[in-house]
Motif scaffolding. Structure first.
Motif, mmCIF file in Angstrom:
data_model
loop_
_atom_site.group_PDB
_atom_site.id
_atom_site.type_symbol
_atom_site.label_atom_id
_atom_site.label_comp_id
_atom_site.label_asym_id
_atom_site.label_seq_id
_atom_site.Cartn_x
_atom_site.Cartn_y
_atom_site.Cartn_z
ATOM 1 N N LEU A 194 -82.942 24.640 -73.767
ATOM 2 C CA LEU A 194 -83.853 23.756 -73.045
ATOM 3 C C LEU A 194 -83.793 23.981 -71.529
ATOM 4 C CD1 LEU A 194 -83.186 20.468 -75.040
ATOM 5 C CD2 LEU A 194 -85.328 21.753 -74.999
ATOM 6 N N ALA A 195 -82.630 24.366 -71.030
ATOM 7 C CA ALA A 195 -82.472 24.599 -69.588
ATOM 8 C C ALA A 195 -83.283 25.796 -69.131
ATOM 9 C CB ALA A 195 -80.999 24.791 -69.245
ATOM 10 N N ASP A 196 -83.463 26.790 -69.992
ATOM 11 C CA ASP A 196 -84.315 27.953 -69.701
ATOM 12 C C ASP A 196 -83.944 28.620 -68.378
ATOM 13 O OD1 ASP A 196 -86.354 29.712 -70.405
ATOM 14 O OD2 ASP A 196 -87.882 28.576 -69.328
ATOM 15 N N GLY A 197 -82.644 28.862 -68.186
ATOM 16 C CA GLY A 197 -82.180 29.597 -67.011
ATOM 17 C C GLY A 197 -81.950 28.764 -65.771
ATOM 18 N N ASP A 198 -82.156 27.452 -65.862
ATOM 19 C CA ASP A 198 -82.097 26.563 -64.700
ATOM 20 C C ASP A 198 -80.867 25.663 -64.803
ATOM 21 O OD1 ASP A 198 -82.463 24.439 -62.880
ATOM 22 O OD2 ASP A 198 -84.643 24.515 -63.057
ATOM 23 N N ALA A 199 -79.862 25.888 -63.937
ATOM 24 C CA ALA A 199 -78.625 25.109 -63.994
ATOM 25 C C ALA A 199 -78.877 23.640 -63.669
ATOM 26 C CB ALA A 199 -77.596 25.703 -63.024
ATOM 27 N N ARG A 200 -79.770 23.384 -62.729
ATOM 28 C CA ARG A 200 -80.051 21.991 -62.376
ATOM 29 C C ARG A 200 -80.662 21.253 -63.563
ATOM 30 N NH1 ARG A 200 -83.341 22.973 -58.793
ATOM 31 N NH2 ARG A 200 -81.931 23.122 -57.024
ATOM 32 N N ARG A 201 -81.584 21.908 -64.248
ATOM 33 C CA ARG A 201 -82.186 21.278 -65.421
ATOM 34 C C ARG A 201 -81.123 21.024 -66.493
ATOM 35 N NH1 ARG A 201 -87.032 24.209 -68.641
ATOM 36 N NH2 ARG A 201 -87.996 24.087 -66.578
ATOM 37 N N LEU A 202 -80.225 21.967 -66.675
ATOM 38 C CA LEU A 202 -79.153 21.803 -67.660
ATOM 39 C C LEU A 202 -78.312 20.573 -67.341
ATOM 40 C CD1 LEU A 202 -77.396 22.908 -70.028
ATOM 41 C CD2 LEU A 202 -76.105 24.166 -68.293
ATOM 42 N N LEU A 203 -77.906 20.421 -66.086
ATOM 43 C CA LEU A 203 -77.044 19.299 -65.712
ATOM 44 C C LEU A 203 -77.781 17.972 -65.802
ATOM 45 C CD1 LEU A 203 -75.158 20.963 -62.724
ATOM 46 C CD2 LEU A 203 -74.242 20.437 -64.995
ATOM 47 N N ASN A 204 -79.054 17.975 -65.444
ATOM 48 C CA ASN A 204 -79.843 16.750 -65.582
ATOM 49 C C ASN A 204 -79.985 16.341 -67.041
ATOM 50 O OD1 ASN A 204 -80.163 16.604 -62.821
ATOM 51 N ND2 ASN A 204 -82.204 17.523 -62.817
ATOM 52 N N LEU A 205 -80.196 17.318 -67.913
ATOM 53 C CA LEU A 205 -80.289 17.040 -69.347
ATOM 54 C C LEU A 205 -78.968 16.486 -69.878
ATOM 55 C CD1 LEU A 205 -82.201 20.221 -70.613
ATOM 56 C CD2 LEU A 205 -83.029 17.870 -70.728
ATOM 57 N N LEU A 206 -77.875 17.135 -69.501
ATOM 58 C CA LEU A 206 -76.561 16.700 -69.969
ATOM 59 C C LEU A 206 -76.270 15.274 -69.508
ATOM 60 C CD1 LEU A 206 -73.851 17.302 -71.337
ATOM 61 C CD2 LEU A 206 -73.040 18.154 -69.129
ATOM 62 N N GLU A 207 -76.591 14.979 -68.257
ATOM 63 C CA GLU A 207 -76.330 13.644 -67.736
ATOM 64 C C GLU A 207 -77.142 12.599 -68.495
ATOM 65 O OE1 GLU A 207 -75.674 11.674 -63.362
ATOM 66 O OE2 GLU A 207 -77.276 13.152 -63.585
ATOM 67 N N THR A 208 -78.393 12.921 -68.786
ATOM 68 C CA THR A 208 -79.248 11.995 -69.543
ATOM 69 C C THR A 208 -78.681 11.745 -70.933
ATOM 70 O OG1 THR A 208 -81.227 12.695 -68.357
ATOM 71 C CG2 THR A 208 -81.556 11.642 -70.487
ATOM 72 N N VAL A 209 -78.300 12.831 -71.614
ATOM 73 C CA VAL A 209 -77.775 12.706 -72.977
ATOM 74 C C VAL A 209 -76.435 11.975 -72.972
ATOM 75 C CG1 VAL A 209 -76.978 14.000 -74.987
ATOM 76 C CG2 VAL A 209 -79.008 14.777 -73.741
ATOM 77 N N ALA A 210 -75.588 12.288 -71.995
ATOM 78 C CA ALA A 210 -74.257 11.663 -71.935
ATOM 79 C C ALA A 210 -74.348 10.154 -71.743
ATOM 80 C CB ALA A 210 -73.448 12.294 -70.816
ATOM 81 N N GLN A 211 -75.370 9.705 -71.041
ATOM 82 C CA GLN A 211 -75.532 8.263 -70.819
ATOM 83 C C GLN A 211 -75.870 7.527 -72.104
ATOM 84 O OE1 GLN A 211 -78.543 8.304 -67.786
ATOM 85 N NE2 GLN A 211 -77.085 8.622 -66.106
ATOM 86 N N LEU A 212 -76.350 8.285 -73.098
ATOM 87 C CA LEU A 212 -76.743 7.667 -74.366
ATOM 88 C C LEU A 212 -75.712 7.841 -75.475
ATOM 89 C CD1 LEU A 212 -80.461 8.890 -74.475
ATOM 90 C CD2 LEU A 212 -79.624 6.677 -73.686
ATOM 91 N N GLY A 213 -74.872 8.865 -75.328
ATOM 92 C CA GLY A 213 -74.069 9.257 -76.484
ATOM 93 C C GLY A 213 -72.585 9.026 -76.422
ATOM 94 N N GLY A 214 -72.091 8.304 -75.465
ATOM 95 C CA GLY A 214 -70.653 8.057 -75.416
ATOM 96 C C GLY A 214 -69.898 9.322 -75.067
#
Length: 430
Positions: A194-214
């Motif tokens: 999903l990040a498609d080569g973009d580290a910022r997108r990867l970290l934003n995705l991870l932060e979003t998911v982490a806020q939901l998943g414990g």
């Protein structure tokens, strides 16, 4: 499990709080910062030169510039070309001048430098030349077109690449450790995709998911929390033109599946389908031409079908046209003939239309000789006035159009050669 490099959560995005503090923590760009690479050597020597960092979003341009400035012991001033005005630039230069008087050098970082116009970019030149600042411009656009020549000549261009899977996994592991979360392998693979080569997108995705998943993240959680997948595609930017170029070249090369791939990539990135339809009309004439005149009809029909149906139904008609254009015989003879004729006309004087080719709608014009000697082709053998010239009297007959031996154009070529033979046997018309 925390990461010492992770700054306190003060409301800033994870991508900002987790910026590497040393080049050892910097992920990717081994061609620039790997062992023996140019910027690694620069950092090791505690030096920094003016530069343009050109690369896609999330490739590390800002972070790399900051790390190089730190290694060189330079102060840091950051401007965004989107937000900064003349007042901000002047204030930055005053600060750099003051620091210089105290013996402190300054790195001036300008994000999205391509958004500054030529006059704004020129304003940096005297300060760069006098060594007041070490200039670093970051851009996602080709500097050859977006950075003026004077500034470009005073800076070196370093090209950053989209991060590969290994580099993104390095970023992900560091972030997961900092957030004290465990990421399943399947979830990690999906996040990287999903990040498609973009580290910022990867970290934003991870932060979003982490806020939901414990404290544990699995693939299902990522699928529920992640936005729709979109490939990298910058409308009107380099990626836009690179991808339409790839589509055009695939059509030219009769690579049907590759052409379809690039068409779908552009759709997936958000390209307006009508733009592609318009380009197909151009390709039909430029690449297929008279080898298969139906290609132009097909392209126009696809354009019309999309106009009538819209998305997504109309996209199938465009896909059909892409497949057809890539499949049929190719000829650029019409394209080359048009260019040759244009060039010849541009370099020639304005020669008069010969009298025999002029129309004579009035008695006066007929009396002046308009149309005299004109041969009506339909009254001649094979409906062809052999030996007749249709060029100006002062101009020898020219040959711009040279058909190829492919598709319908092979038949056109054979007919034109037969007519040329008739011309050669005919008595000169005048």
């Amino acid at each position: 499990m925390g990461d010492e490099g992770l700054q306190a959560d003060d409301g800033r995005p994870l991508a900002d709080r987790l910026r590497p503090r040393t080049l050892a923590d910097f992920a990717g760009q081994a061609h620039l910062v790997g062992e023996g690479a140019p910027l690694a050597r620069l950092a090791a020597n505690g030096r920094m030169h003016s530069m343009i960092l050109w690369g896609p979003p999330g490739s590390g341009k800002t972070t790399l510039a900051r790390l190089l400035a730190d290694h060189a012991g330079l102060g840091w001033i950051s401007l965004s070309a989107v937000l900064a005005g003349v007042k901000d630039v002047r204030e930055a230069m005053r600060s750099a001048e003051a620091a210089r008087r105290l013996g402190q050098g300054t790195a001036l970082f300008v994000d999205e430098v391509h958004r500054f116009n030529k006059a704004q970019q020129d304003a940096f030149l005297p300060h760069v030349e006098r060594g007041v600042v070490t200039f670093v411009g970051a851009t996602t656009e080709n500097p050859s077109f977006e950075v003026n020549a004077a500034l470009l000549s005073r800076a070196r261009v370093h090209v950053l690449k989209a991060l590969d899977a290994d580099a993104l996994r390095q970023v992900l592991d560091r972030a997961a450790n900092a957030l004290s979360v465990a990421v399943d392998d399947d979830a990690a693979a999906l996040l990287i995709e999903l990040a498609d080569g973009d580290a910022r997108r990867l970290l934003n995705l991870l932060e979003t998911v982490a806020q939901l998943g414990g404290d544990r993240i699995d693939q299902g959680l990522v699928e529920r929390a992640a936005p729709a997948r979109k490939r990298r595609f910058d409308k009107g930017g380099d990626l836009f033109y690179e991808q339409i170029s790839a589509l055009h070249k695939a059509v030219r090369g009769s690579a049907v599946d590759a052409a379809l791939y690039w068409f779908c990539r552009m759709l997936d990135g958000g390209c307006e389908p009508l733009y592609i339809a318009r380009r197909l009309v151009r390709m039909a004439s430029e690449e297929v031409g008279n080898a298969d005149p139906r290609a132009l009809q097909m392209a126009l029909a696809a354009w019309d079908a999309y106009d009538r149906l819209g998305s997504p139904e109309g996209e199938l008609a465009i896909a059909q046209a892409v497949i057809y254009l890539a499949s049929v015989p190719k000829s650029n003879a019409a394209y080359r003939a048009f260019g040759a004729a244009q060039a010849h006309v541009a370099e020639s004087p304005s020669l008069d239309v010969p009298m025999h080719l002029r129309n004579a709608p009035t008695r006066l014009m007929k009396g002046l000789g308009y149309g005299k000697g004109y041969r009506y082709a339909h009254d001649e053998a094979e409906a062809y006035a052999a030996g007749e010239s249709y060029f100006p009297d002062e101009l020898d007959p020219q040959r711009y159009y040279r058909p190829v031996d492919r598709g319908l154009e092979a038949k056109i070529k054979a007919r034109l050669e037969r007519l040329q033979a008739l011309d050669e046997r005919a008595e000169p018309a005048r």
